[in-house]
Write an enzyme that holds these catalytic residues in place. Structure first.
Site, PDB file in Angstrom:
ATOM      1  N   ARG A 101       0.848  -1.198   0.000  1.00 42.38           N
ATOM      2  CA  ARG A 101       0.000   0.000   0.000  1.00 42.38           C
ATOM      3  C   ARG A 101       0.881   1.244   0.000  1.00 42.38           C
ATOM      4  NH1 ARG A 101      -4.459   0.129   4.643  1.00 42.38           N
ATOM      5  NH2 ARG A 101      -2.630   0.347   5.954  1.00 42.38           N
ATOM      6  N   THR A 105      -1.507   7.430   0.095  1.00 44.36           N
ATOM      7  CA  THR A 105      -2.837   7.301  -0.539  1.00 44.36           C
ATOM      8  C   THR A 105      -3.541   5.998  -0.163  1.00 44.36           C
ATOM      9  OG1 THR A 105      -1.917   6.167  -2.462  1.00 44.36           O
ATOM     10  CG2 THR A 105      -1.986   8.579  -2.552  1.00 44.36           C
ATOM     11  N   ASP A 197       1.146  -3.723  12.049  1.00 43.00           N
ATOM     12  CA  ASP A 197       1.570  -3.996  10.668  1.00 43.00           C
ATOM     13  C   ASP A 197       1.988  -5.466  10.563  1.00 43.00           C
ATOM     14  OD1 ASP A 197       3.293  -4.299   8.317  1.00 43.00           O
ATOM     15  OD2 ASP A 197       3.085  -2.134   8.132  1.00 43.00           O
ATOM     16  N   ASP A 200       5.475  -6.285   8.871  1.00 45.71           N
ATOM     17  CA  ASP A 200       6.623  -5.908   9.705  1.00 45.71           C
ATOM     18  C   ASP A 200       6.770  -6.854  10.896  1.00 45.71           C
ATOM     19  OD1 ASP A 200       7.455  -3.827   8.136  1.00 45.71           O
ATOM     20  OD2 ASP A 200       6.413  -2.278   9.278  1.00 45.71           O
TER      21      ASP A 200
HETATM   22  C1  PRP Z   1      -0.805  -4.989   4.306  1.00 43.66           C
HETATM   23  C2  PRP Z   1      -1.566  -6.287   4.420  1.00 43.66           C
HETATM   24  C3  PRP Z   1      -2.481  -6.234   3.231  1.00 43.66           C
HETATM   25  C4  PRP Z   1      -2.789  -4.753   3.123  1.00 43.66           C
HETATM   26  C5  PRP Z   1      -4.168  -4.508   3.672  1.00 43.66           C
HETATM   27  O1  PRP Z   1       0.210  -5.081   3.388  1.00 43.66           O
HETATM   28  O2  PRP Z   1      -0.753  -7.430   4.456  1.00 43.66           O
HETATM   29  O3  PRP Z   1      -1.886  -6.719   2.035  1.00 43.66           O
HETATM   30  O4  PRP Z   1      -1.816  -4.077   3.921  1.00 43.66           O
HETATM   31  O5  PRP Z   1      -4.547  -3.201   3.512  1.00 43.66           O
HETATM   32  P1  PRP Z   1      -5.760  -2.757   2.581  1.00 43.66           P
HETATM   33  O6  PRP Z   1      -6.904  -3.672   2.863  1.00 43.66           O
HETATM   34  O7  PRP Z   1      -6.045  -1.351   3.040  1.00 43.66           O
HETATM   35  O8  PRP Z   1      -5.312  -2.773   1.156  1.00 43.66           O
HETATM   36  P2  PRP Z   1       1.257  -3.864   3.142  1.00 43.66           P
HETATM   37  O9  PRP Z   1       0.724  -2.929   2.117  1.00 43.66           O
HETATM   38  O10 PRP Z   1       1.617  -3.259   4.459  1.00 43.66           O
HETATM   39  O11 PRP Z   1       2.486  -4.589   2.479  1.00 43.66           O
HETATM   40  P3  PRP Z   1       3.551  -5.589   3.152  1.00 43.66           P
HETATM   41  O12 PRP Z   1       2.808  -6.851   3.505  1.00 43.66           O
HETATM   42  O13 PRP Z   1       4.555  -5.821   2.090  1.00 43.66           O
HETATM   43  O14 PRP Z   1       4.119  -4.908   4.372  1.00 43.66           O
HETATM   44  N1  URA Z   2      -2.034  -3.623   6.996  1.00 39.26           N
HETATM   45  C1  URA Z   2      -1.582  -4.110   8.176  1.00 39.26           C
HETATM   46  O1  URA Z   2      -0.564  -4.820   8.201  1.00 39.26           O
HETATM   47  N2  URA Z   2      -2.232  -3.795   9.280  1.00 39.26           N
HETATM   48  C2  URA Z   2      -3.341  -3.015   9.284  1.00 39.26           C
HETATM   49  O2  URA Z   2      -3.912  -2.766  10.365  1.00 39.26           O
HETATM   50  C3  URA Z   2      -3.803  -2.526   8.054  1.00 39.26           C
HETATM   51  C4  URA Z   2      -3.132  -2.858   6.924  1.00 39.26           C
END
Ligand code: PRP
Ligand code: URA
Length: 206
Positions: A101, A105, A197, A200
């Site tokens: 994400r 935005t 997160d 992370d």
């Molecule tokens: C997180 C999570 C989802 C997304 C959810 O990933 O694992 O894929 O956010 O958010 P949304 O429903 O608002 O789209 P992130 O974008 O943090 O990527 P990452 O797993 O690589 O850290």
């Molecule tokens: N992605 C995450 O990892 N945690 C949240 O709470 C929302 C999006």
């Protein structure tokens, strides 16, 4: 359609994930266990076909899974769920979608996609622990449909009402499975109370 999975063991293990004091190693192990527990419900309606096997005692009319299963973890955090389910469905092939994400935005950006060629015939399970705005899961499902997938289940651990509504609007044909439906999103798009997160915490990147 939303399936909210309720089980004391799931709630207990989810409390471990939610706890900010849980270290990376235990977070990783527990997410895998939760995915395995969810597998029981997400596979409940899989089609079966009749077979006959010979037991050491005699002939047995029984059943086996009739359709291929394809698991599609959304990178990064979905990777933490794949083993928990593939350990139980050893024939499942695994595709991948890479997505993050944009922090300002909240728009999902896709950087990778690779799928097995049985996608159109298979029951496809999209794996991502977090369903927040729903943007990432919705885009992942669109990419799968554009690649021929027809039967898709979305398997997340924690969801927000906003994410559930988005999937129900964008993809009314997709069944959604959650272990918890939380209260809301905060102003930077995190689930409240959620678990922070997921990527992370799973990979120790913060
Ligand atoms: C997180 C999570 C989802 C997304 C959810 O990933 O694992 O894929 O956010 O958010 P949304 O429903 O608002 O789209 P992130 O974008 O943090 O990527 P990452 O797993 O690589 O850290
Ligand atoms: N992605 C995450 O990892 N945690 C949240 O709470 C929302 C999006």
């Amino acid at each position: 359609m939303l399936h909210l999975l309720k089980h004391p063991l799931l709630t207990h293990k989810l409390a471990i994930l939610r706890n900010k004091a849980t270290p990376m190693r235990e977070f990783r192990h527990t997410l895998k266990e939760i995915a395995g527990l969810m597998a029981y419900e997400i596979t409940r309606d899989l089609p079966v076909r009749k077979i006959t096997v010979e037991t050491p005692i005699g002939s047995c009319e029984t059943e086996e899974l009739a359709k291929d299963v394809v698991l599609v973890p959304v990178l990064r955090a979905g990777l933490g769920m794949a083993d928990g389910i593939s350990n139980l469905i050893s024939s499942a092939r695994i595709g991948h979608i890479g997505m993050y994400r944009d922090h300002v935005t909240l728009t999902p950006m896709t950087y990778y996609a690779k799928f097995p060629d049985n996608l159109p015939q298979a029951v496809v399970m999209v794996l991502d622990p977090m369903l927040a705005t729903g943007g990432s899961s919705s885009d992942a499902i669109t990419i799968l449909k554009n690649n021929g997938a027809t039967i898709i289940k979305l398997v997340c651990v924690v969801g927000a009402p906003e994410g559930v509504s988005k999937i129900e609007n964008d993809h009314p044909d997709v069944q959604i499975y959650l272990a918890a439906l939380d209260e809301k999103l905060n102003d930077i798009g995190y689930i409240v109370p959620g678990l922070g997160d997921a990527g992370d915490r799973l990979f120790g990147t913060k």
